[in-house]
Motif scaffolding. Structure first.
Motif, short mmCIF file in Angstrom:
data_model
loop_
_atom_site.label_atom_id
_atom_site.label_comp_id
_atom_site.label_asym_id
_atom_site.label_seq_id
_atom_site.Cartn_x
_atom_site.Cartn_y
_atom_site.Cartn_z
N CYS A 53 0.90 -10.54 -8.46
CA CYS A 53 0.56 -10.70 -9.87
C CYS A 53 1.63 -10.00 -10.71
N PRO A 54 2.36 -10.71 -11.56
CA PRO A 54 3.48 -10.10 -12.30
C PRO A 54 3.07 -8.94 -13.20
N GLU A 55 1.82 -8.92 -13.63
CA GLU A 55 1.36 -7.88 -14.54
C GLU A 55 1.03 -6.56 -13.84
N VAL A 56 0.97 -6.57 -12.51
CA VAL A 56 0.59 -5.38 -11.75
C VAL A 56 1.82 -4.61 -11.30
N GLY A 57 1.78 -3.29 -11.51
CA GLY A 57 2.84 -2.42 -11.03
C GLY A 57 2.39 -1.69 -9.78
N ALA A 58 1.91 -0.47 -9.95
CA ALA A 58 1.45 0.33 -8.82
C ALA A 58 0.12 -0.19 -8.29
N ILE A 59 -0.08 0.01 -7.00
CA ILE A 59 -1.32 -0.39 -6.32
C ILE A 59 -1.86 0.84 -5.60
N ARG A 60 -3.16 1.07 -5.77
CA ARG A 60 -3.82 2.15 -5.04
C ARG A 60 -5.00 1.58 -4.27
N ILE A 61 -5.06 1.90 -3.00
CA ILE A 61 -6.22 1.53 -2.20
C ILE A 61 -7.11 2.76 -2.09
N VAL A 62 -8.36 2.60 -2.50
CA VAL A 62 -9.32 3.70 -2.43
C VAL A 62 -10.14 3.50 -1.16
N ALA A 63 -9.96 4.38 -0.18
CA ALA A 63 -10.54 4.16 1.14
C ALA A 63 -10.98 5.47 1.78
N HIS A 64 -11.98 5.39 2.64
CA HIS A 64 -12.42 6.55 3.42
C HIS A 64 -11.59 6.72 4.68
N GLU A 65 -11.12 5.61 5.24
CA GLU A 65 -10.34 5.65 6.48
C GLU A 65 -9.03 4.89 6.25
N PRO A 66 -8.05 5.54 5.65
CA PRO A 66 -6.83 4.83 5.25
C PRO A 66 -5.90 4.45 6.41
N ASP A 67 -5.95 5.17 7.52
CA ASP A 67 -4.96 4.95 8.57
C ASP A 67 -5.00 3.53 9.12
N GLU A 68 -6.19 3.02 9.37
CA GLU A 68 -6.34 1.67 9.90
C GLU A 68 -5.79 0.64 8.92
N ILE A 69 -6.01 0.89 7.63
CA ILE A 69 -5.52 -0.03 6.59
C ILE A 69 -4.01 0.09 6.44
N ALA A 70 -3.51 1.32 6.48
CA ALA A 70 -2.07 1.55 6.29
C ALA A 70 -1.23 0.91 7.39
N ALA A 71 -1.84 0.67 8.55
CA ALA A 71 -1.11 0.08 9.67
C ALA A 71 -0.94 -1.43 9.53
N LEU A 72 -1.65 -2.05 8.59
CA LEU A 72 -1.51 -3.50 8.40
C LEU A 72 -0.12 -3.81 7.86
N PRO A 73 0.55 -4.84 8.38
CA PRO A 73 1.95 -5.10 8.02
C PRO A 73 2.21 -5.24 6.52
N GLY A 74 1.37 -6.01 5.83
CA GLY A 74 1.59 -6.21 4.40
C GLY A 74 1.40 -4.94 3.60
N VAL A 75 0.42 -4.13 4.01
CA VAL A 75 0.18 -2.85 3.35
C VAL A 75 1.32 -1.89 3.64
N ALA A 76 1.74 -1.83 4.91
CA ALA A 76 2.82 -0.93 5.31
C ALA A 76 4.11 -1.23 4.54
N ALA A 77 4.38 -2.51 4.31
CA ALA A 77 5.60 -2.89 3.58
C ALA A 77 5.56 -2.37 2.15
N LEU A 78 4.41 -2.44 1.49
CA LEU A 78 4.30 -1.96 0.12
C LEU A 78 4.36 -0.44 0.06
N ILE A 79 3.84 0.22 1.10
CA ILE A 79 3.99 1.68 1.17
C ILE A 79 5.46 2.04 1.28
#
Length: 265
Positions: A53-79
């Motif tokens: 979305c062109p209007e979006v800059g920073a993205i924050r994921i609000v999570a209790h268990e971030p490690d499993e999510i952070a390992a996803l390829p698309g998420v890891a690339a944005l990190i």
């Protein structure tokens, strides 16, 4: 908001404390947000859409268990790009929103990790309409007939107003830090269709009566709530009924996957 200002997207990907979601258990993962739908984890789909979305800059994921999510390829690339960070999920939705908003640039676009059918164009439509309305706080809604056209069983609950039936799209807008207090409306977890007492707590008894009788338009109800809270609350009608279909349980999972198979093969 100027043309140079970017929206911060909060993707709510929390889980219930001590409870394994049935969809997560069936998929063999520890949390619902990473359950694959048509082969792609739900939260990865949502993150991909908001990132495009062109209007979006920073993205924050609000999570209790971030490690499993952070390992996803698309998420890891944005990190790796420095565009995506995590915020700690809290005990309830409101405190999780406050956690995600801490130190963030406003305005905020809030969505959920199970909003698998919202496209980048859908987020652009929502953001553009919120800005045009000068809203402090907004909620995205889809018309009943549009939702049924998207899928006859995709959504079963609708808010009935004088101007028609509408369903929530799990898209929210907080235009400035002062308006963040309006998140307290969701302190009891939302789900106003199931628990009318929550409308009384959030909006007042007379608004519950008008809501139940369908005697006012959605704009009128939001105006009355705006006066109650001192913020400009605006209902944002979206053009695509698919946006109101998210993954809650087995039925809506099946609906969502069926729609995605049509889109993606």
């Amino acid at each position: 908001m100027t043309q140079e200002t970017k929206v911060t997207a909060l993707v709510m990907a929390g889980k219930r404390s001590g409870v394994l979601d049935p969809l997560a258990e069936k998929a063999g993962v520890s949390q619902k947000a990473v359950v694959p739908v048509n082969g792609v984890p739900m939260v990865e789909r949502v993150v991909r859409a908001v990132a495009q979305c062109p209007e979006v800059g920073a993205i924050r994921i609000v999570a209790h268990e971030p490690d499993e999510i952070a390992a996803l390829p698309g998420v890891a690339a944005l990190i790796e790009q420095g565009r995506l960070t995590f915020a700690e999920g809290k005990f309830n939705l409101v405190d999780s929103v406050f956690s995600g908003a801490e130190g963030a640039e406003f305005p905020l676009l809030i969505t959920t990790a199970d909003n698998c059918l919202v496209t980048p164009e859908g987020y652009t439509e929502f953001v553009t309409k919120c800005i045009a309305a000068g809203a402090d706080v907004s909620a995205g809604l889809a018309r009943k007939e549009d939702v049924i056209a998207a899928d006859p069983v995709g959504q079963k609950r609708f808010y009935e107003f004088r101007d028609g039936g509408f369903s929530n799209c799990n898209m929210y807008w907080i235009g400035n830090r002062d308006a963040l207090g309006a998140a307290e409306i969701m302190r009891q977890g939302g789900q106003f269709m199931k628990f009318p007492s929550r409308i009384i707590m959030a909006f007042g008894l007379m608004n519950l009566i008008r809501f139940r009788l369908g005697t006012g338009s959605k704009e009128k109800l939001f105006e009355q709530v705006s006066r109650r809270f001192g913020f400009k609350l605006v209902p944002i009608e979206l053009s695509d009924g698919h946006y109101a279909i998210d993954v809650d349980e087995e039925r809506s999972f099946g609906v969502t996957e069926r729609i995605l198979k049509r889109r993606e093969g």
